[in-house]
Structures are given as C-alpha cells and as structure tokens.
Design a protein around this motif. Structure first.
Motif, PDB file in Angstrom:
ATOM      1  N   THR A   2       0.827  -1.192   0.000  1.00 17.08           N
ATOM      2  CA  THR A   2       0.000   0.000   0.000  1.00 17.08           C
ATOM      3  C   THR A   2       0.871   1.255   0.000  1.00 17.08           C
ATOM      4  O   THR A   2       1.898   1.310   0.666  1.00 17.08           O
ATOM      5  CB  THR A   2      -0.916   0.012   1.237  1.00 17.08           C
ATOM      6  OG1 THR A   2      -1.656  -1.210   1.261  1.00 17.08           O
ATOM      7  CG2 THR A   2      -1.876   1.182   1.196  1.00 17.08           C
ATOM      8  N   HIS A   3       0.454   2.269  -0.761  1.00 16.94           N
ATOM      9  CA  HIS A   3       1.264   3.482  -0.938  1.00 16.94           C
ATOM     10  C   HIS A   3       1.656   4.120   0.394  1.00 16.94           C
ATOM     11  O   HIS A   3       2.801   4.545   0.571  1.00 16.94           O
ATOM     12  CB  HIS A   3       0.493   4.490  -1.788  1.00 16.94           C
ATOM     13  CG  HIS A   3       1.214   5.786  -1.969  1.00 16.94           C
ATOM     14  ND1 HIS A   3       2.342   5.910  -2.764  1.00 16.94           N
ATOM     15  CD2 HIS A   3       0.986   7.032  -1.444  1.00 16.94           C
ATOM     16  CE1 HIS A   3       2.778   7.161  -2.716  1.00 16.94           C
ATOM     17  NE2 HIS A   3       1.974   7.851  -1.943  1.00 16.94           N
ATOM     18  N   ALA A   4       0.735   4.181   1.341  1.00 18.62           N
ATOM     19  CA  ALA A   4       1.027   4.832   2.621  1.00 18.62           C
ATOM     20  C   ALA A   4       2.128   4.103   3.389  1.00 18.62           C
ATOM     21  O   ALA A   4       2.878   4.708   4.158  1.00 18.62           O
ATOM     22  CB  ALA A   4      -0.239   4.908   3.471  1.00 18.62           C
ATOM     23  N   ALA A   6       4.636   2.206   1.943  1.00 14.14           N
ATOM     24  CA  ALA A   6       5.857   2.015   1.163  1.00 14.14           C
ATOM     25  C   ALA A   6       7.090   2.718   1.736  1.00 14.14           C
ATOM     26  O   ALA A   6       8.183   2.141   1.723  1.00 14.14           O
ATOM     27  CB  ALA A   6       5.618   2.452  -0.285  1.00 14.14           C
ATOM     28  N   GLU A 132      -0.670  -6.023   6.853  1.00 12.22           N
ATOM     29  CA  GLU A 132      -0.749  -4.706   6.219  1.00 12.22           C
ATOM     30  C   GLU A 132      -1.878  -3.872   6.820  1.00 12.22           C
ATOM     31  O   GLU A 132      -1.703  -2.667   7.054  1.00 12.22           O
ATOM     32  CB  GLU A 132      -0.946  -4.848   4.712  1.00 12.22           C
ATOM     33  CG  GLU A 132       0.306  -5.279   3.970  1.00 12.22           C
ATOM     34  CD  GLU A 132       0.124  -5.221   2.460  1.00 12.22           C
ATOM     35  OE1 GLU A 132      -1.034  -5.072   2.000  1.00 12.22           O
ATOM     36  OE2 GLU A 132       1.134  -5.330   1.750  1.00 12.22           O
TER      37      GLU A 132
END
Length: 254
Positions: A2-4, A6, A132
């Motif tokens: 997930t982008h947050a 990374a 995650e």
C-alpha cells in the motif's frame, strides 16, 4: 505494498525457521518477528543475559548478533521497518528500541493479537493482508510521528562514507547531525553508517556465495571497508563469527 506504507516497510515476507537457531544480524532496520503459534526465544550472543521468550518480537537497531529459536510451529511473518517506520507505524521512536528487543504487545498493544490471528489464516495472501491492515491502522494513529527532517539526515548518511560529508550535504555541523540522529535512532551517525556498511557487505557476501565467486577483498572494497582485514574484524565484532562461518551456518558455503 500500500502506498502509505511504502516509505516505512522495507520487507514483509513469510519465514520458516529450521530446527537449529537462526542468527539475527545487525541491520539498519527495525525487525519484527511474528510467529504464527509458539513464542520465539531470543538470546544475545555476546551479552550475559538469559534467553527471553516473546509472543512476537520487535528488535531495535543493534550492533551485535542474537540467536532466534522457535519450538513447535516454526512459521511466521518477518517484517522489517525503516527506522522512521517505528514511530510512524508502531508509535514508538526507534531511539526507544535501540539496543534491545521488546514484545510487540508492549510496543504496540493494538497488534498484540496478530500471532493468533495469523495462525487462523489459511494462506500467505491472507496473512499479508492481515499484517498490512494492522500497519495501516497504526499509520492512521501515529503518522504525526513521521519527521521529514530525520529522513533527510538518514539519506545523507546513506549516501556518504563519512559523517562530516553528511553534515556538509545538510549544511549543518557534525554536532547538530549527531544530536538529530541520536534522538531519532538511539545510535550515533558513525554507528548508523557501520550498520549500513555491514548490511551492504552481508548482501554482497550472500550474492557472491550463490554465484560461487567469493572474494572477501572485493566485497570489503565494494562495501566501504578500508581493506579485507577491516571487513573481517567488523564482521566478527557484529556477527559473532567470521564471514566464512556465517556462510556455512546459513547453508551458503560451497
């Protein structure tokens, strides 16, 4: 990933420990070991302390090695966080974890039930999603702890060979850089660069073993050590064994 998450999660993978002990080596990351069932037992190799048992373990930055054992069920999830990920995802700055191992339930009570939840999952995708989601919940709660100034300091130290060079890149004094890094990580800038060199050498050594082209002198030069003797001394001090002994215990020796 997930982008947050990374910027903060370096690795998230399954593990399976064999019957023998696993040697936990120093690194520039925060390590979280989450067993699916039985607790993990960890003992520092060079410290006069008895082994400790953890339902799940969080290891801060450390410059010496430890041994991990997990009786019975040997599977789990291996999570490594960037130093800033400790504060952003777990709510505890890396400086508070430095040089020690703590139970995940004490560091982040909201994640206390992850081991039993992992045991109930039937596949790796389910386990990965579970972890995650727990980290995303932590990010929503603790993201205010993410400090861009600390990130700039770590990037400067990662891209230079000497602390003075990093301070020059940042336009600050060595003393200011030292206080910033100590407050964020609990180690000195020089110690952080030692961890980076060791980590680079460990990766190079493992790669060389797989291709059967091991040259300790070449690895030393490529990893930023003065020479092979310097590399061997540092490896013994930080890993508790020689490079060739480590390769043999990891099953990488020819």
């Amino acid at each position: 990933m997930t982008h947050a998450l990374a910027p903060f999660v370096v690795a998230l993978s399954p593990y399976e420990l064999g019957p023998s002990a696993h040697r936990g080596l120093p690194s520039s990351t925060i390590t979280v070991t989450i067993p699916e069932s039985d607790a993990v037992e960890i003992a520092w190799l060079e410290r006069p302390q008895p082994p400790q048992r953890f339902s799940a373990a969080v290891a801060g930055l450390h410059l010496d090695a430890a041994e991990l054992r997990q009786q019975g069920g040997t599977r789990g999830v291996w999570l490594t966080l960037s130093p800033l990920g400790a504060g952003a995802l777990l709510g505890v700055p890396a400086s508070e974890l430095s040089g020690q191992i703590a139970d995940l339930a004490d560091v982040s009570p909201a994640m206390a039930h992850l081991p039993e939840q992992l045991a109930a999952c039937r596949s790796w995708p389910q386990r990965r999603t579970l972890v995650e989601n727990a980290l995303l919940t932590g990010w929503a709660r603790h993201q205010r702890h993410a400090d861009g100034r600390d990130l700039a300091a770590l990037k400067a130290l990662s891209s230079t060979a000497r602390v003075e060079e990093a301070a020059g890149l940042l336009g600050c004094s060595r003393r200011h850089l030292s206080s910033t890094v100590r407050a964020a990580l609990g180690v000195t800038p020089k110690e952080y660069q030692r961890l980076l060199r060791f980590e680079t050498a460990r990766g190079a050594l493992a790669t060389a073993a797989r291709t059967e082209t091991i040259s300790l002198a070449t690895i030393a030069a490529q990893s930023g050590f003065a020479d092979q003797a310097h590399f061997t001394r540092e490896w013994r001090a930080m890993a508790g064994c020689t490079p060739t002994e480590w390769l043999r215990t990891e099953g990488l020796a020819a």
